[in-house]
Design a protein around this motif. Structure first.
Motif, mmCIF file in Angstrom:
data_model
loop_
_atom_site.group_PDB
_atom_site.id
_atom_site.type_symbol
_atom_site.label_atom_id
_atom_site.label_comp_id
_atom_site.label_asym_id
_atom_site.label_seq_id
_atom_site.Cartn_x
_atom_site.Cartn_y
_atom_site.Cartn_z
ATOM 1 N N VAL A 39 0.846 -1.207 0.000
ATOM 2 C CA VAL A 39 0.000 0.000 0.000
ATOM 3 C C VAL A 39 0.875 1.248 0.000
ATOM 4 N N GLY A 40 1.946 1.204 0.815
ATOM 5 C CA GLY A 40 2.885 2.316 0.853
ATOM 6 C C GLY A 40 3.455 2.618 -0.521
ATOM 7 N N MET A 41 3.791 1.546 -1.232
ATOM 8 C CA MET A 41 4.344 1.700 -2.575
ATOM 9 C C MET A 41 3.326 2.357 -3.502
ATOM 10 N N LEU A 42 2.090 1.895 -3.406
ATOM 11 C CA LEU A 42 1.029 2.449 -4.262
ATOM 12 C C LEU A 42 0.866 3.941 -3.998
ATOM 13 N N ILE A 43 0.857 4.321 -2.709
ATOM 14 C CA ILE A 43 0.715 5.739 -2.350
ATOM 15 C C ILE A 43 1.865 6.555 -2.948
ATOM 16 N N ALA A 44 3.089 6.017 -2.819
ATOM 17 C CA ALA A 44 4.250 6.751 -3.351
ATOM 18 C C ALA A 44 4.126 6.951 -4.858
ATOM 19 N N ILE A 45 3.677 5.905 -5.560
ATOM 20 C CA ILE A 45 3.560 5.999 -7.022
ATOM 21 C C ILE A 45 2.489 7.017 -7.420
ATOM 22 N N ILE A 46 1.332 6.925 -6.759
ATOM 23 C CA ILE A 46 0.239 7.835 -7.100
ATOM 24 C C ILE A 46 0.638 9.282 -6.805
ATOM 25 N N ALA A 47 1.283 9.482 -5.638
ATOM 26 C CA ALA A 47 1.713 10.841 -5.280
ATOM 27 C C ALA A 47 2.671 11.405 -6.323
ATOM 28 N N THR A 48 3.564 10.542 -6.809
ATOM 29 C CA THR A 48 4.535 10.987 -7.807
ATOM 30 C C THR A 48 3.844 11.391 -9.106
ATOM 31 N N LEU A 49 2.893 10.585 -9.525
ATOM 32 C CA LEU A 49 2.150 10.905 -10.752
ATOM 33 C C LEU A 49 1.416 12.235 -10.590
ATOM 34 N N PHE A 50 0.910 12.449 -9.380
ATOM 35 C CA PHE A 50 0.155 13.655 -9.053
ATOM 36 C C PHE A 50 1.044 14.887 -9.144
ATOM 37 N N MET A 51 2.341 14.677 -8.778
ATOM 38 C CA MET A 51 3.283 15.788 -8.745
ATOM 39 C C MET A 51 3.664 16.264 -10.148
ATOM 40 N N MET A 52 3.670 15.304 -11.094
ATOM 41 C CA MET A 52 4.167 15.638 -12.422
ATOM 42 C C MET A 52 3.219 16.574 -13.149
ATOM 43 N N ASP A 53 3.789 17.582 -13.800
ATOM 44 C CA ASP A 53 2.953 18.570 -14.481
ATOM 45 C C ASP A 53 2.281 17.955 -15.697
ATOM 46 N N ALA A 54 3.111 17.430 -16.582
ATOM 47 C CA ALA A 54 2.539 16.820 -17.781
ATOM 48 C C ALA A 54 2.901 15.334 -17.759
ATOM 49 N N ILE A 55 1.901 14.508 -17.550
ATOM 50 C CA ILE A 55 2.196 13.084 -17.508
ATOM 51 C C ILE A 55 2.141 12.522 -18.927
#
Lengths: 471, 92
Positions: A39-55
Motif C-alpha cells: 500500500v505504501g508503494m502504491l501511495i508513493a507511485i500515485i503521489a509521484t504521478l500527481f506531482m508531475m505537471d505533464a504526464i
C-alpha cells in the motif's frame, strides 16, 4: 501546497514501509506487513504521478502494464523450489531501473536541461550507475548459478585479483574523467563525455559478473541478500540525484536491512562477509577434497528396511535440504510424517539456517506441504535432541550435516555450525548417488558406522517409505 | 543546505532499517528478503519522474520507459511472490 501534500504522502508511505518490514519479521503478522508495504508503494507511485505537471500517459501506462504483467506472471507461475532465483531476478531489475534513472539524469545534464549539475550530483550519479548495473548483472549470474545454467563451482583463473583490482582502478579513473569533463564546460566535450560514461556503465556491468562468478553456488543466498542491499543503496543514490525523499528513505531502509540480513546469514555459516565474497570456496585445496573421498566405504539400506526401522523408532528427526526441493518431495515428506505419527513416532524437523538455497527456503517448502511450523525447529533449538533420537532422516541435505566442519581444518566448510545428526542412534541419508553436494565437498558422515545410504530419487524413496508404512 | 538535510534523512533511515532487522526467526528470512526487495523497487518513482521530465527528448523517454518496466517488474513481482510465500505459513 502541492509540494507539501506530496511530501506528506511520501511520509505516509515511509511509515507503511517501516511498519511493513517490522511486521514481516513475525510469523503472525508477516502477510499483513507485506500488504501494508505494498500500500505504501502504491501511495508513493500515485503521489509521484500527481506531482508531475505533464504526464506522458502513453509511456507511463504502457510501461507499468508491461512490467506488471511480466512481474505478476513470473511471480505466480514460478515453482516454490525456484523462489530464490526469482527473487534474484526481481532484484536485478530493480538495480537495473536505478542505473537507468541515474543514466537519464546524466543525459539531462549532458543536454544542459538538468536543475542540478554540480560535481556532487555527478559523483552520486556515477555511484548510482555503477552500483545499479553491478546489481543487474550480478543478480543474473546468481540466478544462472542457482538454475544450474552456470556451474555452481567457483570460477577462478590465474591473476583474478589483479584483473578485479585493475577494473576497480579503471572505474575510478573513468568515473573521474566523466565527472570532471562534465562539471564546468559542457557543450564542447560532449562526445568524449559519452564515451567515458559508456565505459563506466560497461565496467559496472562487468564488475557484477566478475564479482559473483568466483563465489560458490552454495553461497548464492548471501550474494542475493547482499545484492538486495545494493539495489536499495542504488535507489537511495538515485534519490539524492533527484532530491526525492521517498527514494532516499526507502532505499536506505532496504540497504541497511539487507546488510543486516546478509550478516545474519553469514553468522549462520560462521563466516565473515569478506570470507564469503573473496575467498574460501574459491581457494579450496583440491587434494584435500580428494583425500577424504578416497577409501570411504558406505553401507546401503533398502527403502523397506529403512521404513521398518523408522516405524520401530520412538523419535525421528527429519533434516531436509536442497535435494528435497529439487525432487519436489515435500508433499511426500508430509505424508511420511503423518504415517509415522499415526504409529506413535515423535516426528520433528530440523532446519539449518542455510539449508537449501536461501535462509528459510526449507520452511517455505514445508509450509507449502502443510507441515505445521511448530514442528520445525531451528538448529540451536534442536541440536541437543539428536543425542536422544533414534533416527535422523536426511533428505537431500549434505554440507549442513557434514561433521568435517567440526574438526577438519582443510575443509572449506570448517567452522560452520552443523546439525549434530551423527549423534543420533541411526542416520539415513537419502541421496541420488555418491556425488558430492552443491559445494563440491565430500561428506565423511556417509562412511560412519551408524549411517546408511538409501540411494534413489528423494521423492520416489519417500513415497516408497509411505507405501511400506501403510501396509 | 538541501543536500545536508537529505543526508540527515538518509542516516536516520539507515539506522531505522538496521533496527528493524533483529530477532527475525530464520524461517522468515526468505520472505523478508523478498519483501524488502520489493520495497527497493521504489526506484520506479525515479523512473516516473525521469519520464515526466523527458520533454521532447526521445532518448530520455526511452530510458525512462525501460526503467518503469524494470521497476514495475521488481515491485509487482516482489510483492506477489512474497505474498505467495507467506500465504503458506499458517498454523494447522
Amino acid at each position: 501546497m502541492k509540494e507539501n501534500l506530496i511530501l506528506i504522502a511520501y511520509i505516509i508511505s515511509a511509515i507503511l514501509f517501516i511498519i511493513g518490514i517490522k511486521r514481516l519479521g513475525k510469523v503472525d503478522t508477516a502477510r499483513q506487513g507485506n500488504f501494508l508495504s505494498a500500500v505504501g508503494m502504491l501511495i508513493a507511485i500515485i503521489a509521484t504521478l500527481f506531482m508531475m505537471d505533464a504526464i506522458p500517459l502513453e509511456w507511463v501506462i504502457t510501461g507499468i502494464a508491461i512490467g506488471a504483467i511480466i512481474g505478476a506472471v513470473s511471480a505466480t507461475k514460478v515453482a516454490m523450489t525456484a523462489m530464490p532465483e526469482m527473487v534474484a531476478i526481481f532484484n536485478g531489475f530493480g538495480g537495473g531501473a536505478s542505473a537507468l534513472v541515474a543514466s537519464a539524469e546524466f543525459f539531462k545534464i549532458h543536454g544542459g536541461s538538468a536543475a542540478n549539475n554540480d560535481t556532487t550530483t555527478l559523483i552520486i550519479i556515477m555511484l548510482s550507475v555503477i552500483i545499479g548495473s553491478l546489481t543487474f548483472t550480478g543478480s543474473f549470474i546468481a540466478w544462472g548459478k542457482l538454475q544450474g545454467r552456470i556451474t555452481g563451482q567457483p570460477i577462478t583463473y590465474p591473476g583474478q585479483n589483479m584483473v578485479n583490482g585493475l577494473i576497480l582502478v579503471g572505474v575510478v579513473i573513468f568515473g573521474y574523467l566523466a565527472v570532471t569533463n562534465m562539471s564546468g564546460f559542457v557543450a564542447e566535450t560532449t562526445e568524449i563525455n559519452m564515451l567515458w560514461f559508456s565505459i563506466v556503465i560497461a565496467i559496472g556491468l562487468i564488475l557484477g559478473i566478475l564479482s559473483v562468478l568466483p563465489i560458490g553456488g552454495a553461497d548464492m543466498p548471501v550474494v542475493i541478500s547482499l545484492l538486495n542491499s545494493y539495489s536499495g543503496i542504488a535507489a537511495a543514490m538515485t534519490g539524492f540525484v533527484l532530491q526525492n525523499h521517498a527514494l532516499i528513505v526507502s532505499g536506505c531502509l532496504v540497504g541497511a536491512s539487507g546488510l543486516f540480513l546478509t550478516n545474519i546469514m553469514c553468522k549462520g555459516m560462521n563466516r565473515s562477509l569478506g570470507n564469503v565474497l573473496f575467498s574460501a570456496f574459491g581457494k579450496v585445496d583440491k587434494s584435500a577434497v580428494q583425500k577424504t573421498t578416497a577409501g570411504v566405504t558406505v553401507k546401503e539400506m533398502s527403502p523397506d528396511n529403512a521404513a521398518y526401522t523408522m516405524q520401530a523408532a520412538e523419535s525421528v528427526i527429519i533434516v531436509p535440504g536442497y535435494g528435497m526441493a529439487v525432487a519436489q518431495a515435500q508433499h511426500e515428506v508430509r505424508k511420511l510424517s503423518d504415517e509415522l505419527e499415526k504409529t506413535g513416532v515423535d516426528v520433528k524437523f530440523a532446519v539449518h539456517p542455510v539449508a537449501g538455497r536461501m535462509p528459510g527456503h526449507m520452511n517455505v517448502l514445508l509450509a507449502e506441504a502443510n507441515i505445521s511450523y511448530d514442528k520445525l525447529f531451528d538448529m540451536d533449538e534442536i541440536n541437543d535432541d539428536f543425542a536422544c533420537t533414534d533416527v535422523a532422516l536426511i533428505i537431500g541435505a549434505n554440507d549442513v550435516v557434514n561433521p568435517a566442519a567440526r574438526h577438519d581444518e582443510s575443509s572449506p566448510i570448517y567452522g560452520m555450525p552443523i546439525l549434530n545428526v551423527d549423534q543420533a542412534k541411526t542416520t539415513f541419508v537419502l541421496k541420488r548417488s555418491m556425488n558430492p553436494g552443491f559445494a563440491g565437498i565430500s561428506n565423511e558422515l556417509f562412511g560412519y558406522d551408524n549411517n546408511y545410504m538409501v540411494f534413489g530419487d528423494a521423492k520416489a524413496t519417500v513415497s516408497q517409505f509411505v507405501e511400506t508404512l501403510k501396509e | 543546505m538541501e543536500l545536508i538535510i537529505l543526508l540527515f534523512i538518509a542516516v536516520l533511515a539507515t539506522f531505522a532499517g538496521g533496527e528493524l532487522i533483529g530477532k527475525v526467526p530464520p524461517q522468515l528470512h526468505t520472505p523478508l528478503m523478498s519483501g524488502s526487495n520489493a520495497i527497493s523497487g521504489i526506484t520506479i518513482v525515479g523512473a516516473l519522474i525521469a519520464v515526466g521530465a523527458s520533454g521532447n527528448d526521445r532518448l530520455l523517454a526511452i530510458i525512462g520507459f525501460c526503467a518503469i518496466v524494470f521497476g514495475t517488474i521488481n515491485v509487482v513481482g516482489g510483492y506477489l511472490v512474497t505474498d505467495r510465500m507467506l500465504k503458506m505459513f499458517k498454523k494447522k
